[in-house]
Design a protein around this motif. Structure first.
Motif, PDB file in Angstrom:
ATOM      1  N   LYS A 142       0.827  -1.207   0.000  1.00  0.00           N
ATOM      2  CA  LYS A 142       0.000   0.000   0.000  1.00  0.00           C
ATOM      3  C   LYS A 142       0.862   1.258   0.000  1.00  0.00           C
ATOM      4  O   LYS A 142       0.384   2.318  -0.373  1.00  0.00           O
ATOM      5  CB  LYS A 142      -0.963  -0.005   1.195  1.00  0.00           C
ATOM      6  CG  LYS A 142      -0.284  -0.032   2.545  1.00  0.00           C
ATOM      7  CD  LYS A 142      -1.287   0.158   3.661  1.00  0.00           C
ATOM      8  CE  LYS A 142      -0.575   0.119   5.007  1.00  0.00           C
ATOM      9  NZ  LYS A 142      -1.439   0.554   6.109  1.00  0.00           N
ATOM     10  N   ASP A 143       2.134   1.138   0.460  1.00  0.00           N
ATOM     11  CA  ASP A 143       3.036   2.290   0.473  1.00  0.00           C
ATOM     12  C   ASP A 143       4.030   2.241  -0.677  1.00  0.00           C
ATOM     13  O   ASP A 143       4.933   3.077  -0.753  1.00  0.00           O
ATOM     14  CB  ASP A 143       3.815   2.332   1.797  1.00  0.00           C
ATOM     15  CG  ASP A 143       2.891   2.467   2.989  1.00  0.00           C
ATOM     16  OD1 ASP A 143       1.892   3.197   2.863  1.00  0.00           O
ATOM     17  OD2 ASP A 143       3.157   1.849   4.029  1.00  0.00           O
ATOM     18  N   CYS A 144       3.895   1.261  -1.553  1.00  0.00           N
ATOM     19  CA  CYS A 144       4.860   1.082  -2.635  1.00  0.00           C
ATOM     20  C   CYS A 144       4.841   2.277  -3.583  1.00  0.00           C
ATOM     21  O   CYS A 144       3.787   2.775  -3.945  1.00  0.00           O
ATOM     22  CB  CYS A 144       4.517  -0.185  -3.407  1.00  0.00           C
ATOM     23  SG  CYS A 144       5.445  -0.344  -4.945  1.00  0.00           S
ATOM     24  N   ALA A 145       6.027   2.719  -3.947  1.00  0.00           N
ATOM     25  CA  ALA A 145       6.127   3.841  -4.872  1.00  0.00           C
ATOM     26  C   ALA A 145       6.968   3.482  -6.088  1.00  0.00           C
ATOM     27  O   ALA A 145       7.146   4.307  -6.971  1.00  0.00           O
ATOM     28  CB  ALA A 145       6.755   5.046  -4.154  1.00  0.00           C
ATOM     29  N   CYS A 146       7.502   2.224  -6.146  1.00  0.00           N
ATOM     30  CA  CYS A 146       8.417   1.883  -7.227  1.00  0.00           C
ATOM     31  C   CYS A 146       7.674   1.424  -8.482  1.00  0.00           C
ATOM     32  O   CYS A 146       8.270   1.316  -9.537  1.00  0.00           O
ATOM     33  CB  CYS A 146       9.393   0.802  -6.776  1.00  0.00           C
ATOM     34  SG  CYS A 146       8.655  -0.824  -6.612  1.00  0.00           S
ATOM     35  N   GLY A 147       6.376   1.097  -8.371  1.00  0.00           N
ATOM     36  CA  GLY A 147       5.612   0.700  -9.542  1.00  0.00           C
ATOM     37  C   GLY A 147       5.433  -0.786  -9.680  1.00  0.00           C
ATOM     38  O   GLY A 147       4.641  -1.237 -10.498  1.00  0.00           O
ATOM     39  N   ALA A 148       6.157  -1.608  -8.869  1.00  0.00           N
ATOM     40  CA  ALA A 148       6.009  -3.061  -8.974  1.00  0.00           C
ATOM     41  C   ALA A 148       4.617  -3.496  -8.543  1.00  0.00           C
ATOM     42  O   ALA A 148       4.027  -4.406  -9.131  1.00  0.00           O
ATOM     43  CB  ALA A 148       7.058  -3.755  -8.114  1.00  0.00           C
ATOM     44  N   THR A 149       4.058  -2.848  -7.524  1.00  0.00           N
ATOM     45  CA  THR A 149       2.704  -3.185  -7.058  1.00  0.00           C
ATOM     46  C   THR A 149       1.678  -2.873  -8.142  1.00  0.00           C
ATOM     47  O   THR A 149       0.724  -3.618  -8.345  1.00  0.00           O
ATOM     48  CB  THR A 149       2.391  -2.402  -5.778  1.00  0.00           C
ATOM     49  OG1 THR A 149       3.262  -2.851  -4.752  1.00  0.00           O
ATOM     50  CG2 THR A 149       0.953  -2.634  -5.342  1.00  0.00           C
ATOM     51  N   ARG A 150       1.883  -1.796  -8.856  1.00  0.00           N
ATOM     52  CA  ARG A 150       0.940  -1.435  -9.907  1.00  0.00           C
ATOM     53  C   ARG A 150       0.884  -2.528 -10.989  1.00  0.00           C
ATOM     54  O   ARG A 150      -0.175  -2.842 -11.514  1.00  0.00           O
ATOM     55  CB  ARG A 150       1.349  -0.100 -10.528  1.00  0.00           C
ATOM     56  CG  ARG A 150       0.164   0.774 -10.880  1.00  0.00           C
ATOM     57  CD  ARG A 150       0.629   2.145 -11.385  1.00  0.00           C
ATOM     58  NE  ARG A 150       1.525   2.795 -10.433  1.00  0.00           N
ATOM     59  CZ  ARG A 150       2.459   3.676 -10.779  1.00  0.00           C
ATOM     60  NH1 ARG A 150       2.614   4.008 -12.042  1.00  0.00           N
ATOM     61  NH2 ARG A 150       3.216   4.226  -9.862  1.00  0.00           N
ATOM     62  N   THR A 151       2.029  -3.139 -11.265  1.00  0.00           N
ATOM     63  CA  THR A 151       2.054  -4.239 -12.232  1.00  0.00           C
ATOM     64  C   THR A 151       1.241  -5.417 -11.718  1.00  0.00           C
ATOM     65  O   THR A 151       0.479  -6.036 -12.458  1.00  0.00           O
ATOM     66  CB  THR A 151       3.506  -4.699 -12.462  1.00  0.00           C
ATOM     67  OG1 THR A 151       4.343  -3.552 -12.514  1.00  0.00           O
ATOM     68  CG2 THR A 151       3.629  -5.482 -13.746  1.00  0.00           C
ATOM     69  N   TRP A 152       1.372  -5.726 -10.395  1.00  0.00           N
ATOM     70  CA  TRP A 152       0.624  -6.826  -9.801  1.00  0.00           C
ATOM     71  C   TRP A 152      -0.871  -6.546  -9.804  1.00  0.00           C
ATOM     72  O   TRP A 152      -1.669  -7.462 -10.006  1.00  0.00           O
ATOM     73  CB  TRP A 152       1.103  -7.058  -8.365  1.00  0.00           C
ATOM     74  CG  TRP A 152       2.276  -7.977  -8.299  1.00  0.00           C
ATOM     75  CD1 TRP A 152       3.573  -7.637  -8.053  1.00  0.00           C
ATOM     76  CD2 TRP A 152       2.274  -9.388  -8.491  1.00  0.00           C
ATOM     77  NE1 TRP A 152       4.358  -8.752  -8.092  1.00  0.00           N
ATOM     78  CE2 TRP A 152       3.592  -9.845  -8.352  1.00  0.00           C
ATOM     79  CE3 TRP A 152       1.268 -10.313  -8.771  1.00  0.00           C
ATOM     80  CZ2 TRP A 152       3.944 -11.184  -8.491  1.00  0.00           C
ATOM     81  CZ3 TRP A 152       1.622 -11.651  -8.910  1.00  0.00           C
ATOM     82  CH2 TRP A 152       2.940 -12.068  -8.768  1.00  0.00           C
ATOM     83  N   LEU A 153      -1.257  -5.307  -9.583  1.00  0.00           N
ATOM     84  CA  LEU A 153      -2.679  -4.981  -9.495  1.00  0.00           C
ATOM     85  C   LEU A 153      -3.411  -5.312 -10.786  1.00  0.00           C
ATOM     86  O   LEU A 153      -4.608  -5.552 -10.788  1.00  0.00           O
ATOM     87  CB  LEU A 153      -2.860  -3.493  -9.154  1.00  0.00           C
ATOM     88  CG  LEU A 153      -2.635  -3.124  -7.696  1.00  0.00           C
ATOM     89  CD1 LEU A 153      -2.751  -1.612  -7.519  1.00  0.00           C
ATOM     90  CD2 LEU A 153      -3.619  -3.825  -6.783  1.00  0.00           C
ATOM     91  N   MET A 154      -2.689  -5.342 -11.910  1.00  0.00           N
ATOM     92  CA  MET A 154      -3.322  -5.695 -13.170  1.00  0.00           C
ATOM     93  C   MET A 154      -3.790  -7.143 -13.167  1.00  0.00           C
ATOM     94  O   MET A 154      -4.731  -7.491 -13.864  1.00  0.00           O
ATOM     95  CB  MET A 154      -2.342  -5.489 -14.326  1.00  0.00           C
ATOM     96  CG  MET A 154      -2.136  -4.009 -14.646  1.00  0.00           C
ATOM     97  SD  MET A 154      -0.671  -3.701 -15.646  1.00  0.00           S
ATOM     98  CE  MET A 154      -1.043  -4.657 -17.110  1.00  0.00           C
ATOM     99  N   PHE A 155      -3.127  -8.019 -12.345  1.00  0.00           N
ATOM    100  CA  PHE A 155      -3.510  -9.429 -12.295  1.00  0.00           C
ATOM    101  C   PHE A 155      -4.583  -9.694 -11.258  1.00  0.00           C
ATOM    102  O   PHE A 155      -5.226 -10.730 -11.302  1.00  0.00           O
ATOM    103  CB  PHE A 155      -2.284 -10.293 -11.985  1.00  0.00           C
ATOM    104  CG  PHE A 155      -1.236 -10.241 -13.058  1.00  0.00           C
ATOM    105  CD1 PHE A 155      -1.403 -10.965 -14.224  1.00  0.00           C
ATOM    106  CD2 PHE A 155      -0.110  -9.460 -12.893  1.00  0.00           C
ATOM    107  CE1 PHE A 155      -0.444 -10.911 -15.217  1.00  0.00           C
ATOM    108  CE2 PHE A 155       0.855  -9.403 -13.880  1.00  0.00           C
ATOM    109  CZ  PHE A 155       0.689 -10.121 -15.044  1.00  0.00           C
TER     110      PHE A 155
END
Ligand SMILES: [Zn+2]
Length: 59
Positions: A45-58
């Protein structure tokens, strides 16, 4: 009689599906709140590097 049994089975199946959907939401919430991002080692929830955003697509 047979018809009633079929309806109750469908109801049970719908309940199971609803509970599974709830459980998936719960697991997603745990992942979001408590797991560390592999990219920046902050919580997702605090991620700012963009890796979480890639996961959210799945998810
Ligand atoms: Zn990150």
């Amino acid at each position: 009689m047979c018809h009633r049994v079929a309806v109750s089975r469908t109801t049970i199946l719908l309940w199971i599906l609803a509970l599974m959907a709830l459980e998936i939401q719960h697991l997603k919430w745990i992942w979001w709140e408590y797991w560390d991002c592999r990219g920046c080692s902050a919580k997702h929830k605090d991620c700012a590097c963009g890796a979480t955003r890639t996961w959210l697509m799945f998810l």
